[in-house]
Design a protein around this motif. Structure first.
Motif, PDB file in Angstrom:
ATOM      1  N   UNK A 100      47.327  50.263  36.761  1.00 52.25           N
ATOM      2  CA  UNK A 100      48.185  49.163  36.307  1.00 52.25           C
ATOM      3  C   UNK A 100      48.369  48.077  37.359  1.00 52.25           C
ATOM      4  N   UNK A 101      47.756  48.251  38.544  1.00 48.26           N
ATOM      5  CA  UNK A 101      47.875  47.243  39.598  1.00 48.26           C
ATOM      6  C   UNK A 101      47.032  46.031  39.202  1.00 48.26           C
ATOM      7  N   UNK A 102      47.682  44.963  38.766  1.00 46.34           N
ATOM      8  CA  UNK A 102      46.982  43.772  38.285  1.00 46.34           C
ATOM      9  C   UNK A 102      46.249  43.071  39.423  1.00 46.34           C
ATOM     10  N   UNK A 103      46.830  43.071  40.619  1.00 45.74           N
ATOM     11  CA  UNK A 103      46.205  42.390  41.756  1.00 45.74           C
ATOM     12  C   UNK A 103      44.852  43.026  42.087  1.00 45.74           C
ATOM     13  N   UNK A 104      44.810  44.358  42.119  1.00 45.49           N
ATOM     14  CA  UNK A 104      43.537  45.036  42.396  1.00 45.49           C
ATOM     15  C   UNK A 104      42.520  44.770  41.290  1.00 45.49           C
ATOM     16  N   UNK A 105      42.979  44.775  40.046  1.00 45.84           N
ATOM     17  CA  UNK A 105      42.075  44.512  38.920  1.00 45.84           C
ATOM     18  C   UNK A 105      41.531  43.090  38.981  1.00 45.84           C
ATOM     19  N   UNK A 106      42.376  42.132  39.375  1.00 45.42           N
ATOM     20  CA  UNK A 106      41.904  40.752  39.520  1.00 45.42           C
ATOM     21  C   UNK A 106      40.890  40.631  40.651  1.00 45.42           C
ATOM     22  N   UNK A 107      41.106  41.386  41.733  1.00 42.50           N
ATOM     23  CA  UNK A 107      40.143  41.370  42.832  1.00 42.50           C
ATOM     24  C   UNK A 107      38.784  41.895  42.391  1.00 42.50           C
ATOM     25  N   UNK A 108      38.778  42.964  41.581  1.00 43.93           N
ATOM     26  CA  UNK A 108      37.506  43.484  41.071  1.00 43.93           C
ATOM     27  C   UNK A 108      36.863  42.508  40.093  1.00 43.93           C
ATOM     28  N   UNK A 109      37.682  41.873  39.243  1.00 43.22           N
ATOM     29  CA  UNK A 109      37.153  40.895  38.295  1.00 43.22           C
ATOM     30  C   UNK A 109      36.568  39.691  39.027  1.00 43.22           C
ATOM     31  N   UNK A 110      37.178  39.305  40.125  1.00 44.32           N
ATOM     32  CA  UNK A 110      36.715  38.156  40.912  1.00 44.32           C
ATOM     33  C   UNK A 110      35.298  38.365  41.428  1.00 44.32           C
ATOM     34  N   UNK A 111      34.944  39.599  41.772  1.00 44.61           N
ATOM     35  CA  UNK A 111      33.635  39.872  42.355  1.00 44.61           C
ATOM     36  C   UNK A 111      32.521  40.006  41.317  1.00 44.61           C
ATOM     37  N   UNK A 112      32.866  40.000  40.052  1.00 42.65           N
ATOM     38  CA  UNK A 112      31.846  40.232  39.021  1.00 42.65           C
ATOM     39  C   UNK A 112      31.053  38.984  38.657  1.00 42.65           C
ATOM     40  N   UNK A 113      31.524  37.801  39.024  1.00 43.92           N
ATOM     41  CA  UNK A 113      30.816  36.563  38.728  1.00 43.92           C
ATOM     42  C   UNK A 113      30.719  35.748  40.000  1.00 43.92           C
ATOM     43  N   UNK A 114      29.507  35.319  40.329  1.00 49.02           N
ATOM     44  CA  UNK A 114      29.266  34.541  41.542  1.00 49.02           C
ATOM     45  C   UNK A 114      29.395  33.058  41.221  1.00 49.02           C
ATOM     46  N   UNK A 115      30.616  32.574  41.263  1.00 47.11           N
ATOM     47  CA  UNK A 115      30.879  31.172  40.993  1.00 47.11           C
ATOM     48  C   UNK A 115      32.100  30.754  41.798  1.00 47.11           C
ATOM     49  N   UNK A 116      31.959  29.665  42.527  1.00 48.89           N
ATOM     50  CA  UNK A 116      33.041  29.242  43.427  1.00 48.89           C
ATOM     51  C   UNK A 116      34.323  28.947  42.674  1.00 48.89           C
ATOM     52  N   UNK A 117      34.244  28.282  41.537  1.00 47.33           N
ATOM     53  CA  UNK A 117      35.445  27.937  40.776  1.00 47.33           C
ATOM     54  C   UNK A 117      36.062  29.179  40.132  1.00 47.33           C
ATOM     55  N   UNK A 118      35.214  30.108  39.747  1.00 48.99           N
ATOM     56  CA  UNK A 118      35.741  31.373  39.222  1.00 48.99           C
ATOM     57  C   UNK A 118      36.518  32.112  40.296  1.00 48.99           C
ATOM     58  N   UNK A 119      35.985  32.145  41.526  1.00 50.35           N
ATOM     59  CA  UNK A 119      36.689  32.836  42.610  1.00 50.35           C
ATOM     60  C   UNK A 119      38.007  32.152  42.928  1.00 50.35           C
ATOM     61  N   UNK A 120      38.000  30.805  42.954  1.00 55.91           N
ATOM     62  CA  UNK A 120      39.253  30.080  43.203  1.00 55.91           C
ATOM     63  C   UNK A 120      40.259  30.360  42.094  1.00 55.91           C
TER      64      UNK A 120
END
Length: 306
Positions: free
Chosen positions: A178-198
């Protein structure tokens, strides 16, 4: 001699097919595997980079995998092997060994050029769908202030394959952790796009301060602006590619045309050592420029590296 070489190549290809071995499997066969492992170990110790050919093949595999076409790696490998053999045979038929080598390398690289063009089109489509998905989730999140609810209520509106990334995020937060921050961190790494990471970074900060969610729209707008600039660049590049293709057709087509008009010139080009070297240089120039044009076609929006 040509017939003997062709029969030998067909026999070798038949043996490979009977054994169920493709070109991509050859590096895993002894002694190739041992040699490759030894070279990899030496590179790790010395820090020496891979050769240009090996690096090009690795980038092609990475692009196919990133584009969701990893299962086609074997098909492109077979196509490269067949085209390289075909180029070699064409050069031997012309009785021009330098041209045979150039054609073998050039036609062997043709699938890599196709891979770059196809993955470039895929990345453009992915960025368009990414902007749409980010915009939908952003608008819903700004209105409700509930990120999980915004994702859940809009999953059916998100385009594929971006919907799979959000669906995985939603499943992880509901069923795994249920840790949303950790889930967002994993989601961030799934797409290589600068605007997606921001965008994901701001979402992570929003879990501590929800007022920051109003900054998400600016990131989506910047992605849209970059996409529009990329479209204008693509239009110019496609026009230049059309001019390049016409130029190549004129250069290569002039050889048989001049052969019909000036038989002596054609005989000099195809029979004398100087003519054979000249023809090989022309074919090599076409190969090098084709690879260069294919590299220009791949989009760089979103922070991807060339």
């Amino acid at each position: 001699m040509i017939v003997q070489i062709l029969c030998a190549l067909l026999l070798i290809a038949g043996l490979f097919l009977l054994a169920g071995i493709g070109p991509s499997d050859i590096p895993r066969i002894q002694p190739f595997r041992g040699y490759r492992e030894k070279q990899s170990h030496i590179r790790r110790i010395t820090g020496k980079p891979k050769g240009k050919i090996a690096a090009t093949v690795d980038r092609a595999n990475e692009m196919l995998t990133a584009a969701g076409m990893g299962e086609r790696i074997g098909i492109y490998a077979w196509a490269a092997a067949i085209l390289a053999a075909l180029g070699l045979l064409i050069g031997l038929v012309l009785d021009n060994i330098p041209a045979a080598l150039v054609l073998a390398v050039g036609l062997g690289f043709l699938p890599l050029i196709v891979i770059r063009i196809r993955t470039g089109d895929y990345i453009r489509s992915l960025h368009e769908k990414l902007e749409s998905a980010m915009g939908v989730v952003t608008n819903s999140y700004i209105s409700s202030g509930d990120l999980i609810g915004a994702v859940e209520s809009n999953l059916h509106l998100l385009p594929a394959p971006v919907d799979g990334v959000f669906r995985q995020f939603y499943t992880e937060t509901q069923l795994i952790d249920s840790d949303v921050v950790k889930a967002l961190g994993r989601m961030r790494r799934r797409i290589n796009n600068r605007y997606w990471r921001d965008w994901c970074d701001v979402l992570i900060q929003c879990q501590r301060d929800r007022q920051l969610r109003f900054a998400l729209s600016g990131i989506v707008s910047r992605l849209g602006e970059m996409r529009r600039l990329q479209m204008e660049t693509d239009t110019t590049i496609r026009k230049q590619m059309g001019d390049y293709i016409i130029t190549v057709m004129i250069v290569l087509g002039s050889i048989p045309l001049m052969g019909a008009m000036l038989p002596d010139w054609y005989a000099m080009l195809t029979t004398t050592p100087a003519g054979k070297i000249t023809l090989s240089i022309i074919l090599a120039a076409v190969l090098v420029t084709a690879i260069w044009v294919a590299q220009l076609y791949r989009p760089v929006e979103g922070g991807e590296k060339r």
